[in-house]
Design a protein around this motif. Structure first.
Motif, PDB file in Angstrom:
ATOM      1  N   VAL A  29     -19.873  -8.487 -60.229  1.00  0.00           N
ATOM      2  CA  VAL A  29     -20.336  -9.505 -61.183  1.00  0.00           C
ATOM      3  C   VAL A  29     -21.833  -9.663 -60.717  1.00  0.00           C
ATOM      4  O   VAL A  29     -22.454  -9.370 -59.525  1.00  0.00           O
ATOM      5  CB  VAL A  29     -19.524 -10.835 -60.930  1.00  0.00           C
ATOM      6  N   GLU A  30     -22.658 -10.196 -61.643  1.00  0.00           N
ATOM      7  CA  GLU A  30     -23.918 -10.418 -61.333  1.00  0.00           C
ATOM      8  C   GLU A  30     -24.013 -11.634 -60.556  1.00  0.00           C
ATOM      9  O   GLU A  30     -23.228 -12.771 -60.477  1.00  0.00           O
ATOM     10  CB  GLU A  30     -24.637 -11.102 -62.697  1.00  0.00           C
ATOM     11  N   LYS A  31     -25.004 -11.868 -59.461  1.00  0.00           N
ATOM     12  CA  LYS A  31     -25.322 -12.947 -58.537  1.00  0.00           C
ATOM     13  C   LYS A  31     -25.255 -14.000 -59.364  1.00  0.00           C
ATOM     14  O   LYS A  31     -26.142 -14.226 -60.147  1.00  0.00           O
ATOM     15  CB  LYS A  31     -26.329 -12.682 -57.702  1.00  0.00           C
ATOM     16  N   GLY A  32     -24.473 -15.014 -58.768  1.00  0.00           N
ATOM     17  CA  GLY A  32     -24.734 -16.505 -59.463  1.00  0.00           C
ATOM     18  C   GLY A  32     -23.509 -16.603 -60.497  1.00  0.00           C
ATOM     19  O   GLY A  32     -23.451 -17.656 -61.054  1.00  0.00           O
ATOM     20  N   LYS A  33     -22.908 -15.456 -61.017  1.00  0.00           N
ATOM     21  CA  LYS A  33     -21.792 -15.496 -62.282  1.00  0.00           C
ATOM     22  C   LYS A  33     -20.352 -15.465 -61.426  1.00  0.00           C
ATOM     23  O   LYS A  33     -19.587 -15.205 -62.412  1.00  0.00           O
ATOM     24  CB  LYS A  33     -22.237 -14.561 -63.079  1.00  0.00           C
ATOM     25  N   GLU A  34     -20.258 -15.624 -60.135  1.00  0.00           N
ATOM     26  CA  GLU A  34     -19.091 -15.524 -59.548  1.00  0.00           C
ATOM     27  C   GLU A  34     -17.978 -16.695 -60.101  1.00  0.00           C
ATOM     28  O   GLU A  34     -18.599 -17.814 -60.166  1.00  0.00           O
ATOM     29  CB  GLU A  34     -19.033 -15.670 -58.134  1.00  0.00           C
ATOM     30  N   SER A  35     -17.048 -16.303 -60.672  1.00  0.00           N
ATOM     31  CA  SER A  35     -15.850 -17.202 -60.910  1.00  0.00           C
ATOM     32  C   SER A  35     -14.854 -17.645 -59.953  1.00  0.00           C
ATOM     33  O   SER A  35     -15.258 -17.794 -58.873  1.00  0.00           O
ATOM     34  CB  SER A  35     -15.267 -16.719 -62.460  1.00  0.00           C
ATOM     35  N   ALA A  36     -13.460 -17.084 -60.415  1.00  0.00           N
ATOM     36  CA  ALA A  36     -12.306 -17.413 -59.397  1.00  0.00           C
ATOM     37  C   ALA A  36     -12.611 -16.327 -58.317  1.00  0.00           C
ATOM     38  O   ALA A  36     -12.920 -15.160 -58.727  1.00  0.00           O
ATOM     39  CB  ALA A  36     -11.069 -17.348 -60.278  1.00  0.00           C
ATOM     40  N   GLY A  37     -11.951 -16.585 -57.352  1.00  0.00           N
ATOM     41  CA  GLY A  37     -12.123 -15.665 -56.322  1.00  0.00           C
ATOM     42  C   GLY A  37     -13.008 -15.943 -55.249  1.00  0.00           C
ATOM     43  O   GLY A  37     -13.912 -16.720 -55.346  1.00  0.00           O
ATOM     44  N   LYS A  38     -13.070 -14.923 -54.086  1.00  0.00           N
ATOM     45  CA  LYS A  38     -13.775 -15.196 -53.269  1.00  0.00           C
ATOM     46  C   LYS A  38     -15.029 -13.871 -52.999  1.00  0.00           C
ATOM     47  O   LYS A  38     -14.544 -12.757 -53.208  1.00  0.00           O
ATOM     48  CB  LYS A  38     -13.147 -15.102 -51.791  1.00  0.00           C
ATOM     49  N   VAL A  39     -16.196 -14.402 -52.649  1.00  0.00           N
ATOM     50  CA  VAL A  39     -17.259 -13.212 -52.712  1.00  0.00           C
ATOM     51  C   VAL A  39     -17.140 -12.892 -51.421  1.00  0.00           C
ATOM     52  O   VAL A  39     -17.092 -13.250 -50.610  1.00  0.00           O
ATOM     53  CB  VAL A  39     -18.684 -14.015 -52.923  1.00  0.00           C
ATOM     54  N   VAL A  40     -17.186 -11.485 -51.291  1.00  0.00           N
ATOM     55  CA  VAL A  40     -16.798 -10.677 -50.008  1.00  0.00           C
ATOM     56  C   VAL A  40     -17.974  -9.568 -49.934  1.00  0.00           C
ATOM     57  O   VAL A  40     -17.793  -8.928 -49.003  1.00  0.00           O
ATOM     58  CB  VAL A  40     -15.419  -9.750 -50.133  1.00  0.00           C
ATOM     59  N   GLY A  41     -19.015  -9.778 -50.640  1.00  0.00           N
ATOM     60  CA  GLY A  41     -19.879  -8.708 -50.311  1.00  0.00           C
ATOM     61  C   GLY A  41     -21.156  -9.070 -51.307  1.00  0.00           C
ATOM     62  O   GLY A  41     -20.976  -9.382 -52.574  1.00  0.00           O
TER      63      GLY A  41
END
Length: 92
Positions: A51-63
């Motif tokens: 996803v685009e940085k800053g557009k993260e929704s549900a879930g965990k950013v892993v990288g």
């Protein structure tokens, strides 16, 4: 002598600037590496989404990838939600 010092200073400043840039790892390569690590640990029900940085929704950013412009988001899924590629090609 002054010219040599100026050239040396310029080269060092360029080397320092390029060392500070984030690595530009392609997202697909990072996604494949993380998927391989998850499967090696026995994780079977998950999704990895770019996803685009800053557009993260549900879930965990892993990288982060593509020079920090995109993020890779991990989310657990249920077995029913996961579609195996081999299931899609079975004759009926």
């Amino acid at each position: 002598m002054k010219v040599q010092m100026a050239v040396a200073a310029l080269l060092l400043s360029c080397a320092y600037a390029t060392a500070q840039e984030p690595a530009r790892k392609p997202c697909e390569d990072l996604k494949a590496e993380i998927a391989q690590k998850l499967e090696a640990k026995g994780v079977t029900s998950y999704s990895l989404e770019i996803v685009e940085k800053g557009k993260e929704s549900a879930g965990k950013v892993v990288g982060g990838c593509d020079g920090g412009t995109k993020s890779l988001v991990y989310q657990r899924t249920t077995e029913a939600a996961k579609v195996e590629p081999s299931d899609a090609k079975k004759p009926q």
